[in-house]
Design a protein around this motif. Structure first.
Motif, PDB file in Angstrom:
ATOM      1  N   VAL A 276       0.844  -1.203   0.000  1.00 35.74           N
ATOM      2  CA  VAL A 276       0.000   0.000   0.000  1.00 35.74           C
ATOM      3  C   VAL A 276       0.875   1.248   0.000  1.00 35.74           C
ATOM      4  CG1 VAL A 276      -1.701   1.315   1.318  1.00 35.74           C
ATOM      5  CG2 VAL A 276      -1.936  -1.174   1.118  1.00 35.74           C
ATOM      6  N   LEU A 277       1.875   1.261   0.851  1.00 38.58           N
ATOM      7  CA  LEU A 277       2.765   2.419   0.927  1.00 38.58           C
ATOM      8  C   LEU A 277       3.486   2.641  -0.397  1.00 38.58           C
ATOM      9  CD1 LEU A 277       3.999   4.672   2.592  1.00 38.58           C
ATOM     10  CD2 LEU A 277       5.670   3.023   3.491  1.00 38.58           C
ATOM     11  N   ALA A 278       3.929   1.574  -1.048  1.00 38.42           N
ATOM     12  CA  ALA A 278       4.621   1.703  -2.337  1.00 38.42           C
ATOM     13  C   ALA A 278       3.719   2.337  -3.390  1.00 38.42           C
ATOM     14  CB  ALA A 278       5.116   0.336  -2.807  1.00 38.42           C
ATOM     15  N   ALA A 279       2.435   1.947  -3.396  1.00 31.83           N
ATOM     16  CA  ALA A 279       1.500   2.510  -4.374  1.00 31.83           C
ATOM     17  C   ALA A 279       1.358   4.011  -4.212  1.00 31.83           C
ATOM     18  CB  ALA A 279       0.135   1.828  -4.236  1.00 31.83           C
ATOM     19  N   TYR A 280       1.421   4.489  -2.973  1.00 31.95           N
ATOM     20  CA  TYR A 280       1.271   5.926  -2.728  1.00 31.95           C
ATOM     21  C   TYR A 280       2.593   6.679  -2.861  1.00 31.95           C
ATOM     22  CZ  TYR A 280      -3.597   5.293  -1.704  1.00 31.95           C
ATOM     23  OH  TYR A 280      -4.938   5.025  -1.849  1.00 31.95           O
ATOM     24  N   ARG A 281       3.696   6.025  -2.570  1.00 29.93           N
ATOM     25  CA  ARG A 281       4.987   6.662  -2.815  1.00 29.93           C
ATOM     26  C   ARG A 281       5.136   6.997  -4.300  1.00 29.93           C
ATOM     27  NH1 ARG A 281       9.147   6.635   0.915  1.00 29.93           N
ATOM     28  NH2 ARG A 281       8.952   5.291   2.751  1.00 29.93           N
ATOM     29  N   ARG A 282       4.681   6.075  -5.155  1.00 26.36           N
ATOM     30  CA  ARG A 282       4.775   6.315  -6.597  1.00 26.36           C
ATOM     31  C   ARG A 282       3.944   7.513  -7.039  1.00 26.36           C
ATOM     32  NH1 ARG A 282       4.669   0.525  -6.697  1.00 26.36           N
ATOM     33  NH2 ARG A 282       2.415   0.512  -7.058  1.00 26.36           N
ATOM     34  N   ARG A 283       2.963   7.886  -6.212  1.00 27.75           N
ATOM     35  CA  ARG A 283       2.088   9.014  -6.544  1.00 27.75           C
ATOM     36  C   ARG A 283       2.469  10.283  -5.796  1.00 27.75           C
ATOM     37  NH1 ARG A 283      -0.823   7.951 -11.162  1.00 27.75           N
ATOM     38  NH2 ARG A 283      -0.969   5.665 -11.292  1.00 27.75           N
ATOM     39  N   PHE A 285       3.601  10.580  -2.416  1.00 28.09           N
ATOM     40  CA  PHE A 285       3.336  10.650  -0.982  1.00 28.09           C
ATOM     41  C   PHE A 285       4.551  10.193  -0.192  1.00 28.09           C
ATOM     42  CE2 PHE A 285      -0.897  10.552  -2.732  1.00 28.09           C
ATOM     43  CZ  PHE A 285      -1.651  11.340  -1.871  1.00 28.09           C
ATOM     44  N   ALA A 286       4.709  10.779   0.981  1.00 27.65           N
ATOM     45  CA  ALA A 286       5.779  10.398   1.903  1.00 27.65           C
ATOM     46  C   ALA A 286       5.167  10.030   3.246  1.00 27.65           C
ATOM     47  CB  ALA A 286       6.765  11.542   2.077  1.00 27.65           C
ATOM     48  N   PRO A 287       5.732   9.041   3.949  1.00 28.40           N
ATOM     49  CA  PRO A 287       5.209   8.679   5.272  1.00 28.40           C
ATOM     50  C   PRO A 287       5.304   9.843   6.244  1.00 28.40           C
ATOM     51  CG  PRO A 287       6.707   6.990   4.443  1.00 28.40           C
ATOM     52  CD  PRO A 287       6.846   8.171   3.534  1.00 28.40           C
ATOM     53  N   ALA A 288       4.248  10.015   7.043  1.00 19.95           N
ATOM     54  CA  ALA A 288       4.232  11.095   8.034  1.00 19.95           C
ATOM     55  C   ALA A 288       3.792  10.602   9.403  1.00 19.95           C
ATOM     56  CB  ALA A 288       3.307  12.214   7.573  1.00 19.95           C
ATOM     57  N   GLY A 289       3.631   9.289   9.554  1.00 21.06           N
ATOM     58  CA  GLY A 289       3.238   8.739  10.844  1.00 21.06           C
ATOM     59  C   GLY A 289       2.629   7.365  10.668  1.00 21.06           C
ATOM     60  N   ARG A 290       2.595   6.634  11.741  1.00 20.55           N
ATOM     61  CA  ARG A 290       2.026   5.290  11.710  1.00 20.55           C
ATOM     62  C   ARG A 290       1.530   4.928  13.102  1.00 20.55           C
ATOM     63  NH1 ARG A 290       3.995  -0.214   8.794  1.00 20.55           N
ATOM     64  NH2 ARG A 290       3.175  -1.720  10.311  1.00 20.55           N
ATOM     65  N   ILE A 291       0.347   4.339  13.172  1.00 25.54           N
ATOM     66  CA  ILE A 291      -0.212   3.832  14.427  1.00 25.54           C
ATOM     67  C   ILE A 291      -0.370   2.335  14.266  1.00 25.54           C
ATOM     68  CG2 ILE A 291      -2.215   3.796  15.959  1.00 25.54           C
ATOM     69  CD1 ILE A 291      -1.538   6.883  13.913  1.00 25.54           C
ATOM     70  N   ASP A 292       0.222   1.569  15.153  1.00 20.88           N
ATOM     71  CA  ASP A 292       0.113   0.109  15.102  1.00 20.88           C
ATOM     72  C   ASP A 292      -0.853  -0.354  16.172  1.00 20.88           C
ATOM     73  OD1 ASP A 292       2.006  -0.906  13.020  1.00 20.88           O
ATOM     74  OD2 ASP A 292       3.418   0.290  14.187  1.00 20.88           O
ATOM     75  N   ARG A 293      -1.910  -1.043  15.728  1.00 24.11           N
ATOM     76  CA  ARG A 293      -2.903  -1.616  16.629  1.00 24.11           C
ATOM     77  C   ARG A 293      -2.971  -3.106  16.324  1.00 24.11           C
ATOM     78  NH1 ARG A 293      -4.928   1.380  20.719  1.00 24.11           N
ATOM     79  NH2 ARG A 293      -6.876   0.222  20.531  1.00 24.11           N
TER      80      ARG A 293
END
Length: 308
Positions: A276-283, A285-293
Motif C-alpha cells: 500500500v505504501l509503495a502505491a502511494y509513494r509512486r504518486r 506521498f511520503a510517510p508522516a506517521g504510523r499507528i500500530d494496533r
C-alpha cells in the motif's frame, strides 16, 4: 446493515477462541461486509483466562455462516459450535450490552447503553453496533481516530476533508469536531451506510450540508461522484477500506489531494502495508506517521508539495 428492533427469530452462535483471535474479531469484519444482514460479533473473557466469540444473527445462520465463523477462530477446530435461538429479542441491544466504550486519544465512542459513562474530558460519539461498519471497536477505526487526534495535537489545520468508505460516519464526525469550520464530505459505496451515517449525524448533532462546519454525503465507489470531484482539492482524506481498494484508489486520491495535504489509510494488515505504501509513494506521498494496533496499522501520509 439495516437497523432492526425486536424480531421473532434471532440467533446466537458461540465459539471458544484465543485472546489473539478475540483482538482480531473486535468490531468490523470485512469477510461479512458483503452480506445483507451481517452478524454482530462480540468477544469476551470467561473464567480461567479463556475467551469466547458470540455472533448474533437476525435469522438462523446457514452452514456457510458457521463455516465462515470457524475460519475466523481456527483454534475452535474440534470443538462444538453452540447455536442458540434467542427468539423474540432485540439482538442489537443484546450485543451492545457487551460492547465496552472505546477511548482513542480524546475520543470516546460508546453505544446507547453506555451514555452515563462519558468522561468529562472526552469528545464523545454514540454509535449503534450492528448498523454499519465502523463502530470504533475495530483496530482500524481506532487507529484512524488516534491519527486524527495526533494531527490536531501537532497543530495541523484542515479546511476541506473527505472520508472515503465512511461506514457509520464516525471518522468524518471526529474530523469535524477537531476542525469545526472545515467543510467535510463522507462517502460509501453502500447506500445503507450513508443512510446510517445520516442517522448517526442526527444522534451526534453533526450538521449536514455543504457549508463550513457541515458534512455532505454521497453514495459513491471511491471518489467517483460529482459531489466529491466538485470539492477537489482536499487537504485531508481519510480512507479506511481494504488494502486492495486502497491500492486501486491511489491515482484518484493523489489527484484529489492538495500538495502538502495529509492522507490517513487503514483497513490493511501489517504484511500489506509495504504494498500500500509503495502505491502511494509512486504518486508523490511520503510517510508522516504510523499507528500500530495489533496487526492493523494505520498509515499517515503527506503529499509532497512538488510532484508532477
Amino acid at each position: 446493515m439495516t437497523k432492526v428492533g425486536p424480531v421473532s427469530d434471532s440467533w446466537k452462535v458461540t465459539l471458544p477462541c484465543t485472546r489473539a483471535e478475540a483482538e482480531r474479531l473486535k468490531g468490523d469484519i470485512a469477510a461479512f461486509a458483503a452480506l445483507d444482514m451481517p452478524p454482530v460479533l462480540m468477544t469476551s473473557e470467561v473464567d480461567g483466562g479463556a475467551w469466547r466469540l458470540d455472533a448474533y444473527f437476525e435469522a438462523e445462520p446457514s452452514k456457510a455462516d458457521l463455516a465462515l465463523l470457524r475460519t475466523l477462530v481456527s483454534s475452535a477446530a474440534g470443538t462444538a459450535t453452540a447455536v442458540e435461538r434467542i427468539g423474540d429479542a432485540d439482538w442489537v441491544t443484546l450485543s451492545q450490552a457487551g460492547l465496552e466504550p472505546i477511548r482513542a486519544g480524546r475520543f470516546f465512542v460508546h453505544t446507547p447503553t453506555h451514555r452515563g459513562k462519558i468522561p468529562t474530558d472526552a469528545v464523545a460519539f454514540e454509535i449503534d453496533a450492528g448498523l454499519a461498519f465502523g463502530t470504533g471497536h475495530h483496530e482500524t477505526t481506532t487507529g484512524c481516530l488516534i491519527a486524527l487526534d495526533r494531527l490536531k495535537a501537532g497543530g495541523a489545520v484542515f479546511a476541506n476533508i473527505a472520508d472515503i468508505g465512511t461506514g457509520t460516519g464516525l471518522l468524518a464526525f471526529a474530523a469535524l469536531k477537531l476542525w469545526p469550520v472545515a467543510r467535510a464530505i463522507a462517502s460509501d459505496i453502500d447506500p445503507i451506510a450513508i443512510e446510517v451515517t445520516a442517522e448517526n449525524a442526527a444522534i451526534n448533532r453533526v450538521p449536514l450540508g455543504q457549508g463550513p462546519g457541515q458534512m455532505a454525503l454521497a453514495v459513491a465507489p471511491g471518489l467517483d461522484h460529482r459531489r466529491l470531484t466538485a470539492r477537489v482539492p482536499y487537504d485531508l482524506v481519510i480512507a479506511n477500506i481494504l488494502a486492495g481498494p486502497l491500492i486501486d484508489l491511489a491515482p484518484d486520491i493523489a489527484a484529489a489531494l492538495a500538495p502538502g495535504g495529509r492522507l490517513i489509510l487503514a483497513g490493511l494488515l501489517d504484511h500489506q502495508a509495504p504494498r500500500v505504501l509503495a502505491a502511494y509513494r509512486r504518486r508523490g506521498f511520503a510517510p508522516a506517521g504510523r499507528i500500530d494496533r495489533g496487526e492493523w496499522p494505520t498509515l499517515v501520509l503527506r503529499r509532497r508539495p512538488r510532484f508532477g
